[in-house]
Enzyme design. Structure first.
Site, short mmCIF file in Angstrom:
data_model
loop_
_atom_site.label_atom_id
_atom_site.label_comp_id
_atom_site.label_asym_id
_atom_site.label_seq_id
_atom_site.Cartn_x
_atom_site.Cartn_y
_atom_site.Cartn_z
N LYS A 59 -13.00 4.22 6.33
CA LYS A 59 -12.12 5.33 5.95
C LYS A 59 -12.69 6.11 4.76
O LYS A 59 -12.53 7.32 4.66
CB LYS A 59 -10.74 4.78 5.53
CG LYS A 59 -9.92 4.24 6.65
CD LYS A 59 -8.49 4.16 6.17
CE LYS A 59 -7.76 2.97 6.70
NZ LYS A 59 -6.31 3.09 6.49
N THR A 68 -4.76 -9.37 5.43
CA THR A 68 -5.95 -9.07 4.63
C THR A 68 -6.24 -10.19 3.63
O THR A 68 -6.85 -9.96 2.59
CB THR A 68 -5.84 -7.71 3.92
OG1 THR A 68 -4.72 -7.75 3.02
CG2 THR A 68 -5.62 -6.58 4.90
N HIS A 100 -17.19 -2.67 -0.70
CA HIS A 100 -16.21 -3.74 -0.91
C HIS A 100 -15.28 -3.68 0.31
O HIS A 100 -14.76 -2.60 0.64
CB HIS A 100 -15.42 -3.50 -2.20
CG HIS A 100 -14.13 -4.28 -2.24
ND1 HIS A 100 -14.12 -5.65 -2.13
CD2 HIS A 100 -12.83 -3.90 -2.31
CE1 HIS A 100 -12.87 -6.08 -2.14
NE2 HIS A 100 -12.06 -5.04 -2.25
N SER A 137 -9.29 -3.18 -7.85
CA SER A 137 -7.99 -2.55 -8.11
C SER A 137 -7.68 -2.60 -9.59
O SER A 137 -8.14 -3.46 -10.32
CB SER A 137 -6.89 -3.30 -7.34
OG SER A 137 -6.91 -2.92 -6.00
N GLU A 167 -10.84 -13.48 -9.68
CA GLU A 167 -9.45 -13.17 -10.06
C GLU A 167 -8.56 -14.32 -9.60
O GLU A 167 -7.34 -14.18 -9.53
CB GLU A 167 -9.02 -11.83 -9.48
CG GLU A 167 -9.19 -11.70 -7.98
CD GLU A 167 -8.72 -10.36 -7.46
OE1 GLU A 167 -7.51 -10.10 -7.56
OE2 GLU A 167 -9.56 -9.58 -6.95
N CYS A 190 -11.49 -7.09 -7.78
CA CYS A 190 -12.67 -7.32 -6.94
C CYS A 190 -13.97 -6.79 -7.55
O CYS A 190 -15.03 -6.85 -6.93
CB CYS A 190 -12.48 -6.67 -5.57
SG CYS A 190 -11.06 -7.32 -4.70
N SER A 248 -3.15 1.72 -2.84
CA SER A 248 -4.45 1.05 -2.99
C SER A 248 -5.49 1.67 -2.05
O SER A 248 -6.64 1.88 -2.44
CB SER A 248 -4.34 -0.47 -2.77
OG SER A 248 -4.15 -0.79 -1.41
P1 HMG Z 1 0.40 -2.01 7.05
O1 HMG Z 1 1.49 -1.14 6.52
O2 HMG Z 1 0.77 -3.31 7.64
O3 HMG Z 1 -0.44 -1.30 8.15
O4 HMG Z 1 -0.60 -2.23 5.83
P2 HMG Z 1 -0.44 0.22 8.67
O5 HMG Z 1 0.83 0.53 9.29
O6 HMG Z 1 -0.97 1.11 7.55
O7 HMG Z 1 -1.54 0.07 9.81
C1 HMG Z 1 -2.85 -0.29 9.52
C2 HMG Z 1 -3.75 0.43 10.51
O8 HMG Z 1 -3.55 -0.15 11.81
C3 HMG Z 1 -3.43 1.92 10.66
O9 HMG Z 1 -4.68 2.58 10.80
C4 HMG Z 1 -2.65 1.99 11.97
O10 HMG Z 1 -2.74 3.22 12.62
C5 HMG Z 1 -3.36 0.91 12.76
P3 HMG Z 1 -5.09 3.75 9.74
O11 HMG Z 1 -4.10 4.81 9.88
O12 HMG Z 1 -5.03 3.09 8.38
O13 HMG Z 1 -6.48 4.12 10.14
N1 HMG Z 1 -2.60 0.37 13.90
C6 HMG Z 1 -3.14 0.13 15.11
N2 HMG Z 1 -4.40 0.32 15.56
C7 HMG Z 1 -4.64 -0.04 16.87
N3 HMG Z 1 -3.69 -0.54 17.71
C8 HMG Z 1 -2.44 -0.72 17.28
C9 HMG Z 1 -2.11 -0.38 15.92
N4 HMG Z 1 -0.99 -0.45 15.17
C10 HMG Z 1 -1.30 0.02 13.93
N5 HMG Z 1 -1.52 -1.22 18.11
C11 HMG Z 1 -2.46 -2.58 4.43
C12 HMG Z 1 -2.00 -2.27 5.85
C13 HMG Z 1 -3.98 -2.64 4.41
C14 HMG Z 1 -1.98 -1.49 3.48
C15 HMG Z 1 -1.87 -3.95 4.01
O14 HMG Z 1 -2.40 -4.97 4.81
C16 HMG Z 1 -2.12 -4.29 2.55
O15 HMG Z 1 -1.36 -3.92 1.67
N6 HMG Z 1 -3.23 -5.04 2.24
C17 HMG Z 1 -3.57 -5.40 0.87
C18 HMG Z 1 -4.09 -4.23 0.06
C19 HMG Z 1 -5.45 -3.75 0.47
O16 HMG Z 1 -6.21 -4.43 1.14
N7 HMG Z 1 -5.83 -2.53 0.00
C20 HMG Z 1 -7.15 -2.00 0.26
C21 HMG Z 1 -7.64 -1.08 -0.85
S1 HMG Z 1 -7.48 -1.83 -2.46
C22 HMG Z 1 -8.81 -2.96 -2.58
O17 HMG Z 1 -9.70 -2.93 -1.80
C23 HMG Z 1 -8.75 -3.97 -3.67
C24 HMG Z 1 -8.35 -5.36 -3.25
O18 HMG Z 1 -9.41 -5.98 -2.57
C25 HMG Z 1 -7.91 -6.18 -4.46
C26 HMG Z 1 -8.89 -6.31 -5.63
O19 HMG Z 1 -9.50 -5.36 -6.08
O20 HMG Z 1 -8.94 -7.43 -6.15
C27 HMG Z 1 -7.15 -5.36 -2.32
#
Ligand code: HMG
Length: 390
Positions: free
Chosen positions: A242, A152, A233, A308, A79, A111, A201
């Protein structure tokens, strides 16, 4: 006839940034990145590496003269394509000196691209058992400095030879798949950074896994106990965990422990590279095969591919006798050990350095890139690639 992965190579750029240091700079607790997201190091691609060079370097590691002659189909899942018309596959075909009597094509679905490529390869080998297919999975994940997705990001490629009587993993025929038009992550053609609804996502990833797993069980009658490991993935290493967690309740504690332990091993390489989009599932598979020393031939491995947009697929393979001898464990240890850390300032400067988009030419400083294949510059709208040893 058995069809599957005969060879698997990997390449990541030689630079990385430490996630603890990135967290400090972004004013978040380091544990959010290292535990909450599950990432330790993030690969940083220099301007001299793009999806073509990453893929070519990954494939280079595994191809011998016999493969170069037998490969008559190159399928490039990405991609991060570099051209709206010309396929990235034909550049790699040239850089590696493959048999001219070949098909070359690029495929895209976020992906999921490389999984689509593998399924196409399987069909091709079923019709042409003597041939081999080179499947490339190569990407650079960019969300932007200070963006919610920044932790990420990543970059890297996996190159796989798909053939009859594979040396590593024979793919089984039954798989389960699902598509739904979802705006969870996308990248408009005018943008070099992805747009994402992070929460959506995550939800879609989890629900797609649950649905394809249900469909897979209905199709095959198999259960979790039939799997030695399930690989995912991995956009970040906590994601698969998760998705797996709710499903684990279906099985005994012993099986739960086995799948959880093997999941952990399957995240090792990804934790140190970041998201490489279409190659991420295959990097996780590689991590499992190379880092778990006592994985026995005959074991069934599950694979969940998610792209995605969205498409999900659950498919499986059986480890072949002597598979470990065909892995590049020493080379990958060296690849990780020889990487160089860059500071957050350096990472930000490298991130901002992009190729011209106005048609002007550029000569790149290639001296600091140790890769065998790199991008030397752009002239007259054409990227100039170099294979140092050709
Ligand atoms: P965010 O809002 O920065 O993070 O986004 P958050 O507030 O959701 O926190 C992340 C985790 O850290 C949480 O754990 C918190 O509790 C924890 P969870 O509730 O999820 O289990 N946390 C802590 N843990 C320990 N000590 C601490 C602490 N503070 C917080 N002090 C997000 C995170 C992944 C959403 C963001 O980085 C993002 O948007 N990333 C890009 C999208 C993505 O990766 N999506 C995944 C699914 S989609 C997919 O896999 C396809 C993709 O690869 C693309 C494709 O297909 O080409 C993305």
């Amino acid at each position: 006839m058995k069809i599957g992965i005969d060879k698997i190579g990997f390449y990541a750029p030689h630079l990385y940034v430490d996630m603890n240091k990135l967290a400090v700079r972004r004013n978040v607790e380091p544990e959010k990145f290292t535990i909450g997201i599950g990432q330790e190091k993030m690969a940083v691609p220099p301007i001299t590496q793009d999806s073509v060079t990453l893929a070519a370097n990954a494939a280079l590691e595994v191809l011998d003269e016999n493969d170069k002659e037998a490969i008559d189909f190159v399928i490039f899942g990405t991609e991060t394509g570099i051209d709206n018309s010309k396929s990235a596959a034909v550049y790699v075909h040239h850089l590696l000196g493959l048999n001219p009597h070949a098909r070359t094509v690029e495929v895209k679905h976020a992906c999921y691209g490389a999984t689509a490529a593998i399924q196409m390869a399987k069909g091709h080998i079923a019709l042409n058992p003597e041939s081999k297919v080179l499947v490339l999975a190569s990407d650079i994940a960019r969300y932007g400095l200070n963006s919610s997705g920044e932790a990420t990001q990543g970059a890297g490629a996996v190159g796989m030879v798909i053939s009859a009587d594979p040396a590593i993993l024979a793919l089984e025929d039954k798989s389960a798949y699902l598509a739904d038009d979802v705006m969870d992550f996308w990248r408009p053609v005018y943008s070099d950074k992805a747009l994402v609804d992070g929460k959506l996502s995550n939800e879609k990833y989890i629900s797609f896994f649950a649905k394809v797993w249900e469909q897979y069980k209905e199709k095959t009658g198999r259960e979790l106990k039939d799997f030695e490991a399930i690989t995912f993935h991995l956009p970040y290493t906590k994601m698969g965990k998760k998705a797996l967690k709710p499903v684990l309740e279906e099985t005994t504690e012993d099986v739960q422990e086995r799948l959880k332990a093997n999941y952990q091993i399957s995240t090792e390489y990804n934790r140190n590279v970041g998201n490489i989009y279409t190659g991420s599932l295959y990097l996780s598979l590689l991590s499992l095969l190379e880092q778990k020393e006592d994985l026995e031939a005959g074991a069934r491995i599950g694979m969940f591919s998610y792209g995605s947009g969205a498409v999900g697929e659950f498919f499986t393979g059986i480890l072949q006798d002597g598979y470990r001898e065909h892995l590049k464990i020493k080379e990958h240890d060296e690849l990780f050990a020889s990487r160089k850390e860059v500071s957050v300032d350096e990472y930000e400067a490298i991130f901002e350095e992009t190729l011209p988009t106005d048609g002007s030419s550029i000569e790149l400083d290639v001296n600091s890139d140790p890769a065998q294949i790199y991008l030397a510059g752009v002239t007259d709208h054409m990227r100039r690639y170099v294979n140092k040893e050709k």
